[in-house]
Design an enzyme around this catalytic site. Structure first.
Site, mmCIF file in Angstrom:
data_model
loop_
_atom_site.group_PDB
_atom_site.id
_atom_site.type_symbol
_atom_site.label_atom_id
_atom_site.label_comp_id
_atom_site.label_asym_id
_atom_site.label_seq_id
_atom_site.Cartn_x
_atom_site.Cartn_y
_atom_site.Cartn_z
ATOM 1 N N PHE A 1 -6.198 -0.999 4.215
ATOM 2 C CA PHE A 1 -5.621 -2.184 3.600
ATOM 3 C C PHE A 1 -5.449 -1.869 2.098
ATOM 4 O O PHE A 1 -5.121 -0.737 1.770
ATOM 5 C CB PHE A 1 -6.452 -3.422 3.982
ATOM 6 C CG PHE A 1 -6.113 -3.839 5.404
ATOM 7 C CD1 PHE A 1 -6.446 -3.032 6.496
ATOM 8 C CD2 PHE A 1 -5.362 -4.979 5.649
ATOM 9 C CE1 PHE A 1 -6.058 -3.354 7.794
ATOM 10 C CE2 PHE A 1 -4.976 -5.312 6.948
ATOM 11 C CZ PHE A 1 -5.321 -4.506 8.004
ATOM 12 N N TYR B 1 8.235 3.907 4.879
ATOM 13 C CA TYR B 1 6.866 4.410 4.686
ATOM 14 C C TYR B 1 6.013 4.120 5.934
ATOM 15 O O TYR B 1 5.378 5.027 6.492
ATOM 16 C CB TYR B 1 6.247 3.763 3.436
ATOM 17 C CG TYR B 1 4.758 3.975 3.329
ATOM 18 C CD1 TYR B 1 4.230 5.257 3.215
ATOM 19 C CD2 TYR B 1 3.876 2.891 3.366
ATOM 20 C CE1 TYR B 1 2.854 5.457 3.134
ATOM 21 C CE2 TYR B 1 2.505 3.079 3.284
ATOM 22 C CZ TYR B 1 2.002 4.360 3.176
ATOM 23 O OH TYR B 1 0.641 4.558 3.106
#
Ligand code: UDP
Length: 350
Positions: free
Chosen positions: A181, A153
């Site tokens: 985040f 990913y």
């Protein structure tokens, strides 16, 4: 006009709300592989309200690998900027099925960039991730931190960061690359929220726990304050706001790469306690082995966002959790449509 790819998904749909609230006209493109048609309907409903300034212009049910659909879209609507969310985003799945991730996140995104170049669309805001940093060498993590992803990913997102920078140099694109985040929460009116067919994320999993389905806490022996992983949890509405500001910034300024986080770290145990407190409930918990690929601590250094976009995280953690809880209640009233290939009005041409 703004094109939002992946606008039927979690972060994308909050971004649709923020752009429309800010008075912009929005077109959404989504193949509904992980996004939801009911989210589109709720966004359209919200946009039709009298006091809402912008418009939900159109929903195109198509895949970003479908060049024909992209060309039709760019010929039909004068798109000034693409806010590109459409992607697969589960670390574990990417390890098991990297083909899916390279196909969607890399081939799909390159196809989108090519269509933008061909159709003279010059601005892009791209969703990247703190997963491109890999195991942190220091925290808080600034944008200059080395990028060494530890899973497919992260690799696919980093590959696209390189591609966007190369395209920008050669074809005059301007970009904002955001490295997110941990995103949590939902909009306060429950227009939209987190809705994954298989939920893997922390806050919804705590909220979904009950006597039959206990919350599983992955790993209690990390080198952190209480042994559980520490993350930087950023509210999805704050995050969405940054995209609208990025678009406005890009109109006058140059390309940038920016972290989006709060600068604070919470452990899994702290989040668990905060959820119990916010919803005033005792939630069953089981301490389990570590989940593969989880770094001990990820915290953003968010100062660049403040300097460049005059943006900072505003929503308190308790508010994010309460909004997420309200959304969970709404979610119970929505019927998931069975997803089959037939639901996709256009299939990828690749
Ligand atoms: N986590 C957990 N139980 C869950 C989901 C997540 O203990 O059911 C932990 C996970 O191991 C990590 C943190 O919560 O330490 C955040 O995980 P999440 O999947 O929400 O985001 P990620 O950090 O993987 O992007």
């Amino acid at each position: 006009m703004i094109l939002i790819t992946g606008g039927a998904g979690y972060i994308g749909s909050h971004c649709v709300v923020d752009f429309i609230k800010s008075g912009y006209d929005v077109v959404v493109l989504d193949n509904l592989s992980t996004g939801h048609n009911q989210i589109i309907e709720r966004l359209q409903d919200f946009a039709s309200k009298e006091d809402v300034k912008g418009n939900f212009i159109d929903f195109i049910n198509a895949d970003i690998r479908d060049s024909y659909a992209l060309n039709v879209l760019f010929n039909t609507y004068k798109i000034d900027c693409v806010i590109h969310f459409a992607a697969d985003a589960l670390v574990n799945e990417s390890v098991i099925d990297p083909k899916k991730y390279y196909n969607n996140n890399v081939i799909g995104s390159i196809n989108l960039l090519n269509a933008m170049v061909e159709n003279n669309v010059k601005k892009i805001v791209f969703s990247s991730t703190c997963a491109t940093y890999g195991e942190p060498e220091y925290v808080p993590i600034d944008e200059k931190h080395p990028q060494k992803p530890v899973n497919p990913y992260g690799n696919t997102k980093l590959a696209m960061e390189f591609a966007i920078k190369d395209y920008a140099k050669a074809y005059g694109l301007k970009y904002t690359i955001f490295r997110y985040f941990n995103v949590i929460g939902a909009d306060s009116g429950s227009i939209t929220g987190e809705w994954h067919d298989t939920e893997t994320h922390l806050v919804p999993n705590i909220l979904k726990a009950n006597e039959e389905k206990v919350f599983k806490l992955f790993g209690t022996n990390y080198n952190t304050k209480d042994g559980t992983c520490v993350r930087d949890y950023i509210d999805v509405c704050d995050l969405a706001r940054a995209h609208t500001l990025a678009y406005e910034y890009l109109k006058e300024n140059t390309s940038t790469i920016i972290n989006l986080g709060t600068g604070d770290g919470q452990s899994v145990k702290e989040i668990f306690s905060a959820v119990e407190k916010a919803i005033d409930a005792k939630i069953p918990l089981e301490e389990c082995e570590r989940r593969e690929g989880d770094p001990a601590k990820l915290i953003a250094k968010p100062e660049l966002a403040k300097t460049i976009l005059h943006w900072e995280a505003k929503t308190p953690l308790e508010v994010s959790i309460k909004n997420a809880n309200e959304w969970e209640k709404t979610l119970k009233t929505l019927n998931p449509v069975q997803k089959t290939e037939e639901n996709f009005s256009r299939k990828a041409v690749l």
